[in-house]
Design a protein around this motif. Structure first.
Motif, mmCIF file in Angstrom:
data_model
loop_
_atom_site.group_PDB
_atom_site.id
_atom_site.type_symbol
_atom_site.label_atom_id
_atom_site.label_comp_id
_atom_site.label_asym_id
_atom_site.label_seq_id
_atom_site.Cartn_x
_atom_site.Cartn_y
_atom_site.Cartn_z
ATOM 1 N N ARG A 477 0.852 -1.186 0.000
ATOM 2 C CA ARG A 477 0.000 0.000 0.000
ATOM 3 C C ARG A 477 0.896 1.247 0.000
ATOM 4 N NH1 ARG A 477 -4.543 0.035 4.537
ATOM 5 N NH2 ARG A 477 -2.745 0.782 5.731
ATOM 6 N N PRO A 478 0.413 2.344 -0.541
ATOM 7 C CA PRO A 478 1.190 3.595 -0.498
ATOM 8 C C PRO A 478 1.034 4.277 0.847
ATOM 9 C CG PRO A 478 -0.852 3.966 -1.682
ATOM 10 C CD PRO A 478 -0.838 2.491 -1.329
ATOM 11 N N ASP A 479 1.441 3.574 1.907
ATOM 12 C CA ASP A 479 1.151 4.029 3.268
ATOM 13 C C ASP A 479 2.400 4.197 4.126
ATOM 14 O OD1 ASP A 479 1.905 1.397 3.565
ATOM 15 O OD2 ASP A 479 0.162 0.773 4.745
ATOM 16 N N HIS A 480 3.565 4.303 3.491
ATOM 17 C CA HIS A 480 4.800 4.292 4.261
ATOM 18 C C HIS A 480 5.152 5.676 4.787
ATOM 19 C CE1 HIS A 480 5.057 0.626 1.825
ATOM 20 N NE2 HIS A 480 5.623 0.142 2.906
ATOM 21 N N GLY A 481 5.440 5.714 6.080
ATOM 22 C CA GLY A 481 5.877 6.936 6.712
ATOM 23 C C GLY A 481 7.380 6.954 6.905
ATOM 24 N N SER A 482 7.860 7.979 7.562
ATOM 25 C CA SER A 482 9.282 8.103 7.863
ATOM 26 C C SER A 482 9.440 8.800 9.204
ATOM 27 C CB SER A 482 10.012 8.888 6.768
ATOM 28 O OG SER A 482 9.500 10.211 6.677
ATOM 29 N N ILE A 483 10.556 8.526 9.854
ATOM 30 C CA ILE A 483 10.842 9.125 11.156
ATOM 31 C C ILE A 483 12.104 9.963 11.023
ATOM 32 C CG2 ILE A 483 11.282 8.686 13.595
ATOM 33 C CD1 ILE A 483 9.960 5.955 13.273
ATOM 34 N N SER A 484 12.006 11.217 11.400
ATOM 35 C CA SER A 484 13.141 12.129 11.290
ATOM 36 C C SER A 484 13.478 12.710 12.654
ATOM 37 C CB SER A 484 12.838 13.257 10.301
ATOM 38 O OG SER A 484 11.697 13.988 10.704
ATOM 39 N N VAL A 485 14.733 13.086 12.798
ATOM 40 C CA VAL A 485 15.219 13.656 14.066
ATOM 41 C C VAL A 485 15.046 15.164 14.032
ATOM 42 C CG1 VAL A 485 17.213 13.908 15.585
ATOM 43 C CG2 VAL A 485 16.883 11.776 14.315
ATOM 44 N N SER A 486 14.381 15.687 15.048
ATOM 45 C CA SER A 486 14.205 17.140 15.168
ATOM 46 C C SER A 486 15.323 17.761 15.996
ATOM 47 C CB SER A 486 12.849 17.469 15.801
ATOM 48 O OG SER A 486 11.790 16.946 15.015
ATOM 49 N N THR A 487 15.588 17.187 17.163
ATOM 50 C CA THR A 487 16.689 17.661 18.011
ATOM 51 C C THR A 487 17.419 16.460 18.574
ATOM 52 O OG1 THR A 487 15.356 17.744 20.047
ATOM 53 C CG2 THR A 487 15.404 19.740 18.668
ATOM 54 N N SER A 488 18.696 16.640 18.876
ATOM 55 C CA SER A 488 19.501 15.534 19.369
ATOM 56 C C SER A 488 20.624 16.071 20.240
ATOM 57 C CB SER A 488 20.085 14.755 18.180
ATOM 58 O OG SER A 488 20.866 13.666 18.609
ATOM 59 N N HIS A 489 20.898 15.358 21.341
ATOM 60 C CA HIS A 489 21.982 15.759 22.241
ATOM 61 C C HIS A 489 22.692 14.494 22.725
ATOM 62 C CE1 HIS A 489 24.323 17.943 25.179
ATOM 63 N NE2 HIS A 489 23.908 17.114 26.123
ATOM 64 N N LEU A 490 24.028 14.482 22.570
ATOM 65 C CA LEU A 490 24.833 13.318 22.928
ATOM 66 C C LEU A 490 25.766 13.652 24.073
ATOM 67 C CD1 LEU A 490 25.955 10.418 22.274
ATOM 68 C CD2 LEU A 490 27.602 11.575 20.782
ATOM 69 N N SER A 491 25.761 12.768 25.086
ATOM 70 C CA SER A 491 26.736 12.843 26.168
ATOM 71 C C SER A 491 27.542 11.556 26.139
ATOM 72 C CB SER A 491 26.051 12.999 27.538
ATOM 73 O OG SER A 491 25.260 14.164 27.568
ATOM 74 N N ASP A 492 28.839 11.653 25.876
ATOM 75 C CA ASP A 492 29.662 10.459 25.752
ATOM 76 C C ASP A 492 29.819 9.739 27.079
ATOM 77 O OD1 ASP A 492 30.179 10.630 23.029
ATOM 78 O OD2 ASP A 492 31.763 12.112 23.348
ATOM 79 N N ALA A 493 30.042 8.413 26.949
ATOM 80 C CA ALA A 493 30.265 7.592 28.136
ATOM 81 C C ALA A 493 31.753 7.573 28.452
ATOM 82 C CB ALA A 493 29.746 6.180 27.906
ATOM 83 N N GLY A 494 32.173 8.390 29.406
ATOM 84 C CA GLY A 494 33.554 8.356 29.831
ATOM 85 C C GLY A 494 33.797 7.196 30.783
ATOM 86 N N SER A 495 34.997 7.091 31.277
ATOM 87 C CA SER A 495 35.342 5.986 32.169
ATOM 88 C C SER A 495 34.433 5.988 33.396
ATOM 89 C CB SER A 495 36.810 6.106 32.597
ATOM 90 O OG SER A 495 37.152 5.064 33.489
ATOM 91 N N GLY A 496 33.670 4.910 33.527
ATOM 92 C CA GLY A 496 32.783 4.776 34.675
ATOM 93 C C GLY A 496 31.523 5.594 34.585
ATOM 94 N N HIS A 497 31.279 6.241 33.459
ATOM 95 C CA HIS A 497 30.100 7.082 33.317
ATOM 96 C C HIS A 497 29.166 6.512 32.249
ATOM 97 C CE1 HIS A 497 32.997 9.867 35.189
ATOM 98 N NE2 HIS A 497 31.920 10.412 35.749
#
Length: 679
Positions: A477-497
């Motif tokens: 069916r012609p019913d396919h949607g899509s998911i897009s990112v509006s905002t994004s924030h990354l905090s890296d995993a440091g040692s033990g974090h």
């Protein structure tokens, strides 16, 4: 798909009855086929061969005494043998200058493929043809196949439903001798002159040209974009294993997957893929195979010889089947290849050589399966993650103590009918073993680890066919949607974090309008020297002020087909085992509601175990597949819809423990107790 023909009426000379006089430049290689065809047509009284040109003259007795022989076109033109048409069967880099000389001399031209070696040359030859009122036919012989209009008619009549895409594929093998046959073979340029030899521009150029024709792409304006993914197994400059993705101005996608490094030679094909089936053309033999739910049938068609077509155009004004302007789309592809970075060499570890000496030829390991995936997913080798391909740069990399454990992709390269969306792939153990798959041949819309639903108020955010209660089956069916990112924030995993990726996403319908909003958080951290932890929280809210229903094939009537929500697609693995505290195997775990579910096996990189942990009190059943394909999900709407309401989003949480080695149930219980309630 559309049909176009040459309408250059100023080039037509209808009513001419004089026998056309032909000159052939290049009598060896493919020129020998032209000599045979010329002899056939001359015997029928359709033409007169008056001259040939080649630095190496044909053997004595090959030609009639009346045929003048010259060392090159310049000498031929200077002698003025009275030729009306010149055929150019010469090296690629000579096509444009020779065609320009012949056109300026007042001759019509038949030029072998590719017609030119650059877009600039194409425009020069096109301008010369128009200025001199001459015809230029390009030797894409497959364009003379009567199968092409027949296929267009079948598609227009709806025999295969709505067109999903067009593919061209060729699996040939070429030896070392093939690349030693001339100075220009396997070259991108020679002595500073463009050549652009390669699998797509020369050896399997007919596959590209035929695919473009069925995609309705003829002129330069018919091509919206060309993406190239070029590789070589041979010690050459040019590509021998490549994917091209052409998007047409009409909205179709042509995916060309081509190699000269197959284990065995196969007949090349062009296929129109539809929602009700496929139509495949074996263009070298003009055979068509139509495959639909009603069965399979084969049809064989005739072919119009392109030289005869050119002579007919001169005499009656008939349209040229290979008119130069209508090779503009092919030239756009050639230009994209010409201006692309040099083909990447394939890792010798992924190549096996068969044969000896000049008869030896390379075989790229697994190339046939990889090409099948590329065609089905409309994806490049890089996007598929071929082990020898360029690495597709991730949008982000998730790392634990400096070790990359997952690549985050935004899904922007995913085809529309696979419901483009963000996902994680590859996901690895701390030891580097890959424990996800994406775009596998069985379900090319399965994308590593992520969130997907097949029915969001009637919109498919899962990909592929949709299961409906009315049909009682999966249908396109012609019913396919899509998911897009509006905002994004990354905090890296440091040692033990703990690492954290917080996102706001928009779930858009087929028309681009928002259906859902999502708040999604990934967190990850080390658990033990060989184990790390990945957690996902997501909340789905209506984009507007009315409730939105979240469903699945299961909620639409498919027995135990309640997949949707969190899903993890695994790669194939040996000795696979799946179990919960209550039982083991697919039958015992699929549809069960338990605190955790484990999957272990011997993956390509080594043994590993995944432990999927639900929050305390969670009633979502596990979705488990082992026999058909390996996958695990946490079903959001197992057999009934869930409502996302304004101010009351549908929230879910899951944690996955990713471990090197095989864990036992006691190990799993101890880990979960140590981690506490993952919610």
């Amino acid at each position: 798909m559309t049909t176009q023909h040459s309408t250059e009426s100023s080039h037509q000379r209808p009513g001419s009855t004089a026998t056309p006089r032909i000159a052939l430049v290049g009598v060896h290689g493919f020129g020998e086929r032209h000599l045979a065809n010329l002899a056939r047509l001359e015997a029928a009284g359709a033409l007169e061969l008056v001259a040939v040109a080649d630095p190496l003259p044909p053997q004595a007795g090959t030609l009639a005494e009346s045929v003048a022989v010259f060392p090159d076109l310049e000498a031929l033109l200077a002698a003025q043998p009275g030729a009306d048409v010149v055929i150019l069967a010469t090296p690629i880099q000579t096509h444009a200058p020779l065609a320009l000389a012949a056109l300026d001399a007042g001759m019509d031209v038949y030029v072998e493929k590719p017609p030119v070696a650059s877009l600039a040359q194409f425009e020069q030859v096109l301008a010369a043809a128009r200025a001199n009122g001459r015809l230029v036919q390009v030797g894409f012989q497959s364009l003379g196949s009567h199968a092409l209009p027949a296929i267009r008619a079948k598609v227009a009549a709806g025999e295969i439903g709505t067109v999903l895409g067009i593919s061209a594929t060729g699996q040939w093998l070429r030896t070392k001798a093939y690349f030693k046959r001339s100075r220009w073979a396997g070259k991108r340029s020679l002595d500073g002159t463009d050549v652009v030899d390669g699998v797509a521009t020369n050896a399997l150029a007919h596959a590209v040209a035929t695919g473009l024709s069925l995609a309705g792409a003829h002129t330069l304006a018919d091509v919206a974009s060309v993406e190239t993914d070029l590789y070589r197994a041979n010690d050459t400059e040019s590509d021998d294993t490549s994917v091209l993705r052409v998007r047409t101005a009409g909205g179709d996608t042509l995916l060309c997957a081509l190699t000269l490094c197959a284990s065995e030679q196969q007949d090349p094909t062009v296929t129109v893929h539809g929602t009700r089936g496929d139509i495949t053309l074996f263009y070298t033999r003009d055979e068509v195979v139509i495959s639909t739910p009603d069965g399979e049938r084969r049809e064989t068609y005739g072919r119009t010889d392109l030289l005869e077509n050119l002579l007919d155009a001169r005499a009656t004004g008939a349209p040229l089947l290979g008119a130069l302007p209508h090779t503009g789309a092919f030239t756009a592809v050639l230009e994209a290849i010409r201006t692309s970075p040099a083909p990447a060499p394939i890792d010798p570890a992924s190549i096996s050589w068969e044969g000896d000496g000049d008869d030896a030829h390379p075989v790229v390991q697994g190339i046939s399966d990889m090409m099948g995936r590329a065609i089905k997913a409309q994806a490049t080798f890089a996007e598929l993650g071929a082990p020898w391909a360029r690495a597709l740069p991730p949008v982000r990399t998730l790392a634990v103590d400096g070790r990359p454990v997952a690549d985050y992709q935004d899904g922007s390269h995913i085809r529309a009918v696979s419901s483009p969306r963000p996902y994680l792939h590859p996901v690895r153990t701390l030891g580097g073993t890959v424990v996800t798959d994406h775009m596998p041949l069985d379900h090319v819309w399965h994308l590593g680890v992520g969130v997907a639903l097949q029915d969001v108020d009637g919109v498919n955010f899962w990909g592929g066919r949709t299961y409906t209660r009315e049909a009682g089956q999966y249908i396109w069916r012609p019913d396919h949607g899509s998911i897009s990112v509006s905002t994004s924030h990354l905090s890296d995993a440091g040692s033990g974090h703990e690492g954290r990726l917080q996102e706001t996403l928009t779930w858009n319908g087929p028309d681009g309008s928002p259906v859902l909003g999502e708040e999604r958080t990934w967190t990850w951290s080390a658990v033990a020297p060989s184990i790390w932890r990945l957690s996902l929280d997501f909340a789905l809210s209506p984009a507007g002020d009315t409730p939105v229903s979240l469903g699945s094939p299961g909620s639409n009537g498919r027995f135990e087909g309640g997949y949707g929500g969190f899903f993890w697609r695994l790669p194939g693995c040996g000795d696979a085992a799946v179990w919960t505290p209550a039982g083991s195997g697919e039958a015992a775990t699929h549809g069960s509601v338990t605190r955790w579910l484990a999957w272990s096996g011997k993956f390509d990189g080594g043994p590993a175990t995944l432990v999927f942990v639900a929050p305390e009190g969670c009633t979502d059943p596990w979705f488990v597949r082992m026999d058909g394909y390996p996958g695990v999900g946490q079903s959001l709407a197992w057999d009934r819809r869930v409502m996302a309401e304004p101010g009351n989003p549908a929230r879910r949480h899951i944690t996955v423990l990713v471990a090197d080695g095989i864990l036992a149930t006691t190990d799993i219980e101890a880990l979960i107790n140590q981690q506490g309630d993952p919610s």
